[in-house]
Design a protein around this motif. Sequence first.
Motif: not given
Lengths: 152, 140
Positions: A26, A34, A37-38, A86-91, A93, B61, B65, B77-78, B80-84
């Motif tokens: 991916a 995408v 996350p980090t 982190f808070e993600y509202f979408r990935p 790209r 980090m 990661g 991979a697409d 994840v909505r929160k990661y802390g």
Amino acid sequence: MTKITFPVEASHIMMFARSIGDTNPAYQAGADSVAPPTFPQSVAQFDPDYYLRPKPGQPWFGSGKTASGVEGKAPSSGGLHAEQHFEYFRPLRPGDVLTVEYGPGKTWEKESKRAGKLTFRERVAEYRDQTGELVCRATLVGVTTERPVAQG
Amino acid sequence: MALKASDLKIGDTRTERVVENLTRTQLVQYAGASGDYNPLHTDEVYVTQVAGYPSVFAHGMLTMGLSGKVVTDWVGADRVRKYGVRFTNQVWPGDSLDTTVTVTAIRNEDGKTFADFSVSTVNQDGREVVSGSATALIDA
């Protein structure tokens, strides 16, 4: 505070994924990738004044002829990373051109046996896309220690 | 294929080795990709003679990661909505890290289904280096 323009690019995502040892396809799908996350943290690349990047003609606190290019720099300066959320509202790209803005954060202190007085500083960054939609919110907690963290 | 709520139950857990014998070169690689060139992570001369640490050590980090791979391998991979995380101990060259991700909740919110996970990464001595949580959007 300053706004940073962060263009998300497929080759940057690929390099970043390699650096965290992640072979997920991916992250290597070109324009259809995408971001991991980090990845939002690599906005540092696009901050013209980022203090942890050497700049031509300016002293750098790492080693060269001497162990530090900046005399009298206190040990452990630069601080350590205590928390990251982190808070993600979408990935994210490739093709996203994000505007990243830092808001104010809290500051607090704590006493530690391993490193003396700890000063914590929170920094919240909001990442918005070309349409102004909030894509990601990142909260960094940095800590400056009185002395290097004792090991063991 | 996206993960479904029926594929998960509270307590389900996965552990993966996310790095074996961490190298200084990988720290350089991470510095280049992320843009964080703090010499604490790449400059053995500075870190031992000026900063007062026994060696360079990993960017927090990078550990975050590495750990996140176990979440994305599981949920996609697409998704994840929160990661802390909190960085609880430093990670050094030569360390090998294992990350354990465990389902802590499956819940509905605003018509969507989410799974919450705890994330814990330990080094070869069993010492925790990262402690955190993640949330993923899953199919109902």
